[in-house]
Design an enzyme around this catalytic site. Structure first.
Site, PDB file in Angstrom:
ATOM      1  N   ASN A   9       0.873  -1.182   0.000  1.00  0.00           N
ATOM      2  CA  ASN A   9       0.000   0.000   0.000  1.00  0.00           C
ATOM      3  C   ASN A   9       0.910   1.232   0.000  1.00  0.00           C
ATOM      4  OD1 ASN A   9      -1.746   2.085   0.570  1.00  0.00           O
ATOM      5  ND2 ASN A   9      -2.275   1.370   2.634  1.00  0.00           N
ATOM      6  N   TRP A  10       0.993   1.884  -1.156  1.00  0.00           N
ATOM      7  CA  TRP A  10       1.931   3.009  -1.289  1.00  0.00           C
ATOM      8  C   TRP A  10       1.400   4.288  -0.656  1.00  0.00           C
ATOM      9  CZ3 TRP A  10       4.079   2.777  -7.039  1.00  0.00           C
ATOM     10  CH2 TRP A  10       4.756   1.558  -7.196  1.00  0.00           C
ATOM     11  N   LYS A  11       0.128   4.283  -0.268  1.00  0.00           N
ATOM     12  CA  LYS A  11      -0.495   5.477   0.320  1.00  0.00           C
ATOM     13  C   LYS A  11      -0.283   6.690  -0.607  1.00  0.00           C
ATOM     14  CE  LYS A  11      -0.141   3.334   4.780  1.00  0.00           C
ATOM     15  NZ  LYS A  11      -0.096   3.453   6.220  1.00  0.00           N
ATOM     16  N   HIS A  95      -9.538   1.096   4.690  1.00  0.00           N
ATOM     17  CA  HIS A  95      -8.280   1.259   5.438  1.00  0.00           C
ATOM     18  C   HIS A  95      -8.534   2.178   6.637  1.00  0.00           C
ATOM     19  CE1 HIS A  95      -4.219   2.489   6.458  1.00  0.00           C
ATOM     20  NE2 HIS A  95      -3.816   1.392   5.851  1.00  0.00           N
ATOM     21  N   GLU A  97      -6.963   4.581   7.792  1.00  0.00           N
ATOM     22  CA  GLU A  97      -6.775   6.015   7.513  1.00  0.00           C
ATOM     23  C   GLU A  97      -8.009   6.598   6.837  1.00  0.00           C
ATOM     24  OE1 GLU A  97      -3.040   5.563   5.492  1.00  0.00           O
ATOM     25  OE2 GLU A  97      -2.072   5.052   7.398  1.00  0.00           O
ATOM     26  N   GLU A 167      -5.404  -5.140  10.562  1.00  0.00           N
ATOM     27  CA  GLU A 167      -4.414  -4.089  10.782  1.00  0.00           C
ATOM     28  C   GLU A 167      -4.726  -3.356  12.089  1.00  0.00           C
ATOM     29  OE1 GLU A 167      -2.411  -2.932   6.797  1.00  0.00           O
ATOM     30  OE2 GLU A 167      -4.057  -1.588   7.175  1.00  0.00           O
ATOM     31  N   GLY A 173       2.322   2.275  10.705  1.00  0.00           N
ATOM     32  CA  GLY A 173       3.232   3.394  10.532  1.00  0.00           C
ATOM     33  C   GLY A 173       3.942   3.804  11.811  1.00  0.00           C
ATOM     34  N   SER A 212       3.388  -2.188  10.239  1.00  0.00           N
ATOM     35  CA  SER A 212       4.839  -2.219  10.455  1.00  0.00           C
ATOM     36  C   SER A 212       5.481  -3.558  10.066  1.00  0.00           C
ATOM     37  CB  SER A 212       5.174  -1.848  11.903  1.00  0.00           C
ATOM     38  OG  SER A 212       4.725  -0.520  12.180  1.00  0.00           O
ATOM     39  N   GLY A 233       2.842  -1.163   4.232  1.00  0.00           N
ATOM     40  CA  GLY A 233       2.849   0.251   3.895  1.00  0.00           C
ATOM     41  C   GLY A 233       4.264   0.733   3.607  1.00  0.00           C
ATOM     42  N   GLY A 234       4.877   1.380   4.593  1.00  0.00           N
ATOM     43  CA  GLY A 234       6.182   2.019   4.413  1.00  0.00           C
ATOM     44  C   GLY A 234       7.234   1.157   3.734  1.00  0.00           C
TER      45      GLY A 234
HETATM   46  P1  PGA Z   1       2.811   0.296   7.623  1.00  0.00           P
HETATM   47  O1  PGA Z   1       1.342   0.485   6.999  1.00  0.00           O
HETATM   48  O2  PGA Z   1       3.361  -1.004   7.049  1.00  0.00           O
HETATM   49  O3  PGA Z   1       3.587   1.499   7.179  1.00  0.00           O
HETATM   50  O4  PGA Z   1       2.651   0.210   9.105  1.00  0.00           O
HETATM   51  C1  PGA Z   1       0.477  -0.604   6.822  1.00  0.00           C
HETATM   52  C2  PGA Z   1      -0.823  -0.139   6.193  1.00  0.00           C
HETATM   53  O5  PGA Z   1      -1.267   0.986   6.492  1.00  0.00           O
HETATM   54  O6  PGA Z   1      -1.441  -0.872   5.403  1.00  0.00           O
END
Ligand code: PGA
Length: 251
Positions: A9-11, A95, A97, A167, A173, A212, A233-234
């Site tokens: 997930n590149w956000k 998600h 967010e 999640e 994050g 993470s 994500g990251g």
């Molecule tokens: P993260 O994000 O790996 O940076 O913690 C995961 C996600 O939001 O899907």
């Protein structure tokens, strides 16, 4: 046997050019990788260039959100059919967010899930508790409401196609990964909720862990018998670290 899924997930990161360069670098690192589904989910603006960079590769394309309507006067929104036309096979829905910053409700996630399946996209439905909910001991009821909210009433053949990502919001994050035991327990609980909705689907639905995930912790997480993959994500933004996560058994 459930085929593992590793999704990035590149956000809101990477321009169209940066995204294409990333997958062009990723392709050769994963060319020999078999037995799993590999997905990248760039921002809408990079879907087209990333699609060109993925031609001939075993990595598939996904989006991070969509609107539930097939088309209409919804300024700023994107429909499932538009994603499909750009080559998407998956879409992340609900998600945390989006739930937190854009007021997405379980009802909206349910509507989007149906629209995604109708457009032949595989939804990756995100669920998970916040830190306060965890500290108050209500993780399971919170997650159950989210899973039931998205899936209740889906015909069995559609229910079997969805992917769920567990999640925990406090692990996203933050660098604070859930322990392998917490991640396994969360995914096992979600499978029990799916089982209550449809016995046959429970052993088929893929359940991912997210929060993470890194090259250093992915293998331990993947040892969980109910963990069928990762939503990253990251660590999915760089070809090298994402490829190491996808090739988790080589860590
Ligand atoms: P993260 O994000 O790996 O940076 O913690 C995961 C996600 O939001 O899907």
């Amino acid at each position: 046997m459930r085929v593992p899924v590793i999704a990035g997930n590149w956000k809101m990161y990477l321009t169209p050019e940066e995204g294409r360069d990333m997958v062009v670098a990723l392709g050769p690192l994963l060319a020999a990788c078999r037995g799993r589904e590999i997905v990248v989910c760039p921002p809408f603006t990079a879907l087209a260039t990333v699609a060109t960079g993925l031609v001939g590769s075993n990595v598939r394309l996904g989006a991070q959100n969509m609107h539930a309507a097939p088309e209409g006067a919804f300024t700023g929104e994107i429909a499932a059919g538009m994603l499909k036309a750009l080559g998407c096979a998956y879409v992340i829905l609900g998600h945390s967010e989006r739930r937190q910053h854009f007021c997405e409700t379980d009802a909206m996630v349910a509507e989007k899930t149906r629209a995604a399946l109708a457009a032949d996209l595989i939804p990756i439905i995100c669920v998970g508790e916040t830190l306060i909910q965890r500290e108050n001991g209500i993780t399971q009821p919170v997650v159950e409401i989210q899973v039931r909210g998205a899936l209740t009433g889906l015909p069995p053949e559609q229910l079997r196609r969805v992917i769920i990502a567990y999640e925990p919001v406090w692990a996203i994050g933050t660098g604070r990964t859930a322990s392998a035991t917490d991640a396994q327990n969360g995914c096992a609980f979600i499978r029990s909720v799916v089982r209550a909705l449809d016995t046959g689907a429970a052993d088929l639905v893929r359940i991912l862990y997210g929060g993470s995930v890194k090259p250093e912790n992915v293998q331990e997480l993947m040892n969980g018998t109910d963990i069928d993959g990762a939503l990253v994500g990251g660590a999915s933004l760089k070809a090298d670290s994402f490829a190491r996560i996808v090739r988790y058994e080589e860590q």
